[in-house]
Write an enzyme that holds these catalytic residues in place. Structure first.
Site, mmCIF file in Angstrom:
data_model
loop_
_atom_site.group_PDB
_atom_site.id
_atom_site.type_symbol
_atom_site.label_atom_id
_atom_site.label_comp_id
_atom_site.label_asym_id
_atom_site.label_seq_id
_atom_site.Cartn_x
_atom_site.Cartn_y
_atom_site.Cartn_z
ATOM 1 N N GLU A 115 3.635 -17.897 -24.844
ATOM 2 C CA GLU A 115 3.397 -19.483 -24.229
ATOM 3 C C GLU A 115 4.370 -20.093 -23.699
ATOM 4 O OE1 GLU A 115 2.566 -21.687 -27.085
ATOM 5 O OE2 GLU A 115 2.059 -23.659 -25.582
ATOM 6 N N GLU A 147 -1.775 -32.331 -34.467
ATOM 7 C CA GLU A 147 -2.071 -32.543 -32.678
ATOM 8 C C GLU A 147 -3.649 -32.474 -32.767
ATOM 9 O OE1 GLU A 147 -0.749 -28.820 -30.910
ATOM 10 O OE2 GLU A 147 0.750 -29.497 -30.805
ATOM 11 N N ASP A 159 9.046 -25.847 -30.886
ATOM 12 C CA ASP A 159 7.614 -25.408 -30.800
ATOM 13 C C ASP A 159 7.783 -24.199 -29.533
ATOM 14 O OD1 ASP A 159 5.532 -24.252 -30.545
ATOM 15 O OD2 ASP A 159 4.641 -26.065 -29.721
#
Ligand code: GCV
Length: 631
Positions: free
Chosen positions: A367, A260, A339
């Site tokens: 998340e 990332e 993820d």
């Protein structure tokens, strides 16, 4: 006027553990003695007395024995005595028997990874700002940090990674000019058996300017971070020496590289083994660990490219490196190959690196699992994960923290369960979710509602799964924020996150005929997933691309199952709201829990209607039960 809640009003699972640990206590044993005294004072004459016997060979392990006079002997190494004391006190509070025999942690590393930034923000944090950073540097209440140390120790967590794996400019200074302040925080946590770990930037030698300790001059940064360059190696060796002078018991460095947009060894044409080993070499003289994250994939993928499949990426990259990592490197792998989605199969990498030390990475911060607004208790999913991984496979664990500066520590008071239970599972992955949930309920002072709350917490992750992305499909969330539905929010993006739904079918074929992900699994596991007629329902659309009229094992069509799950998920959320309304919650929690439940219901309704409408519009297949779907 209503009093503003302070963390002092919110003891989490320490509700029967009065007082605040005094600053003067300097060792785990002193803290253990203090805990026992406070406990005896609060319980009055009936409380058993404790005897501590040091046995340094036991280290973190301990042995608890009841003597004839009712006294409890805690035998252990320095931290073992503290862990044994918490175990015994908690067993007394819960009315549980003391464990028999020597108790040793299965995972040597039981780490909490915070994603805190020096500006005070917490990446993916849902419980307020950072507990120790603000305004570009450190800012905290030492009393609160001591209370945190106590919470971590009482859950068996032994390492805290202080800063985000995405290391920004200000965070580089933690191993530079802010090192004395970093060391001060390490000092406060040390008596709790909690050591610090620091996330470092692989390219730090290019940027970190700080005064040379001997000459006092500001050193010019290097022009490369190539791990095979002699100056770079020297730079990291000097840096490690300096850091360990300030924090002799630092657990090590954590690195997110070539991931990332983070820098890494690939920039210099070097492998991840070369990058990790260079840093590991700098830490080795101090017995430091180098924890290297395996969360590496192409985040610039063209969505038109159907040959590249993100879940294949980590195994493809790291499997050829098996056996090449230094002894003090741990490869940290997320539980699933994507993820931290609501439902993912186990990462094949966790089963495919026989000659590499591995750490399992979990995510406590919610998340993708409801932002600590929606209830999502993780222990039942961990049980499934550990059963799939098999006994003895996991020897080190890390979990992304769900903590923040909110008075109640975790935003939703019930989210504290995930933190407490994480520590317990890292100590012993064989534990039972139900027993741990019950234990947490009693310790948190919710015992009056034990039955209702146990049922609620055991079932809530399944409910969340039902009303969000169906049958192992991932990424139907609002991009960026990751709360609320957006079935194609990630469909035409560069992140490798597609469901490829069309008018006939949905899902990705990951069998040998498709992207081949299944070939990365051990044969027995691959066989469980590879035939859609036998694949467990919850993974069906993760591994297969199927027509909407595919017949599921229970006779329903795939599309009907999607509709049913979403209607049921919302109904279950409604029932959860009724359960919550009937709980005897302490005043400090009631408004918070009810308000979050109200928002959860809105979220569940939105997910239900968006997902059902999405599939109804695409497929044109009506709901057999004629329920309302918005066209
Ligand atoms: C810390 C996901 C999250 C990022 C996180 C990243 C990681 O992409 O959305 O916030 O960055 O995972 O685990 O490194």
């Amino acid at each position: 006027m209503e009093k503003t809640l302070s963390w002092r009003d919110c003891p989490a699972w320490l509700s029967a553990m009065p007082g605040e640990v005094p600053a003067a206590l300097a060792s785990p044993r002193e803290i253990a003695a203090w805990e026992v005294e406070r406990f005896a004072e609060s319980r009055g004459p009936g409380a058993p007395s404790f005897r501590f016997v040091s046995d340094e060979a036991l280290g973190e392990s301990y042995l608890l024995e009841r003597n004839g006079d009712g006294a409890i002997t805690v035998r252990g190494g320095e931290t073992g005595i503290l862990y044994g004391t918490y175990e015994a006190l908690f067993d007394l509070i819960c009315g549980s028997p003391l464990p028999q025999g020597v108790q040793s942690p299965v995972c040597e590393l039981r780490m909490l990874d915070s994603w805190d930034n020096p500006d005070g923000s917490v990446e993916r944090g849902y419980a307020g700002r950072s507990l120790w950073f603000e305004g570009g540097g450190f800012s905290y209440e030492p009393d609160r940090i001591r209370q945190l140390g106590r919470m971590l120790a009482s859950a068996g967590i032994n390492v805290l990674c202080l800063n985000n794996v995405n290391v920004g400019t200000a965070a580089r200074a933690l191993i530079g000019e802010r090192l004395p302040e970093t060391a001060e925080l390490a000092r406060i946590l040390r008596p709790f058996g909690v050591r610090l770990m620091l996330s470092v930037d692989f390219s730090a030698p290019l940027f970190l300017r700080d005064p040379d300790p001997i000459s006092g001059e500001t050193r010019a940064p290097l022009t490369t971070a190539d791990p095979l360059d002699g100056d770079v190696r020297r730079w990291w060796r000097d840096r490690a020496a300096r850091v360990y002078r300030a924090i002799p018991d630092l657990a090590g460095f954590l690195v997110k590289a070539d991931s990332e947009h983070r820098p890494g060894p690939n920039t210099y044409g070097r492998s991840h083994a070369q990058g990790a080993n260079m840093l590991a070499g700098a830490l080795a003289p101090y017995r430091g660990l180098l924890v290297w994250r395996a969360f590496v994939y192409n985040c610039m993928q063209d969505w038109r490219d159907t040959a590249t499949d993100r879940p294949c990426a980590a195994y493809e990259r790291y499997r050829p490196l098996d056996g090449q990592f230094a002894d003090n490197v741990l490869l940290q792998v997320k539980n699933g190959p994507y993820d931290f989605q609501v439902r993912e199969p186990v990462s094949p990498l966790l089963l495919g690196m026989e000659r590499t030390r591995m750490a399992l990475e979990l995510q406590l911060t919610q998340e993708y699992t409801g932002h600590q607004i929606d209830l999502f208790a993780m222990p039942p999913l961990w049980r499934e994960l550990f059963d799939t991984l098999g006994k003895g496979r996991v020897r080190a664990m890390a979990a992304v923290s769900n903590l923040g500066r909110d008075a109640n520590w975790t935003g939703h008071p019930f989210a504290a369960l995930n933190l407490y239970a994480y520590g317990r599972f890292a100590w012993d992955p064989d534990r039972s979710p139900e027993e741990e949930i019950r234990r947490w309920i009693r310790l948190s002072g919710y015992g009056r509602d034990e039955e209702a709350l146990t049922e609620l917490l055991l079932g809530c992750s399944r409910t969340y799964e039902k009303y969000t992305a169906p049958l192992g499909l991932c990424w139907m969330v609002n991009p960026g924020a990751h709360y609320g539905p957006s079935p194609w929010g990630y469909e035409f993006q560069a992140w490798g996150t597609y469901n490829r739904a069309d008018r006939e079918r949905v899902g990705i074929d990951r069998t040998a005929a498709g992207t081949g992900l299944l070939s990365q699994y051990p044969p027995a596991l691959a066989a469980r997933f590879e035939d859609p007629a036998r694949c467990p329902d919850e993974y069906l659309l993760f591994f297969h691309r199927l027509p909407y009229l595919f017949r599921m094992r229970d006779g329903r069509t795939l599309i009907q199952r999607i509709y049913d799950d979403h209607f049921e998920g919302f109904e279950e959320a409604l029932r959860m709201q009724r359960t919550v309304a009937g709980l005897h919650l302490p005043g400090r929690d009631r408004a918070e829990v009810e308000e979050r439940m109200r928002k959860q219901l809105l979220n569940a309704r939105e997910w239900r209607d968006v997902v059902n409408t999405f599939f109804h519009r695409l497929s044109g297949v009506p709901d057999e039960k004629g329920r309302k779907i918005y066209d």
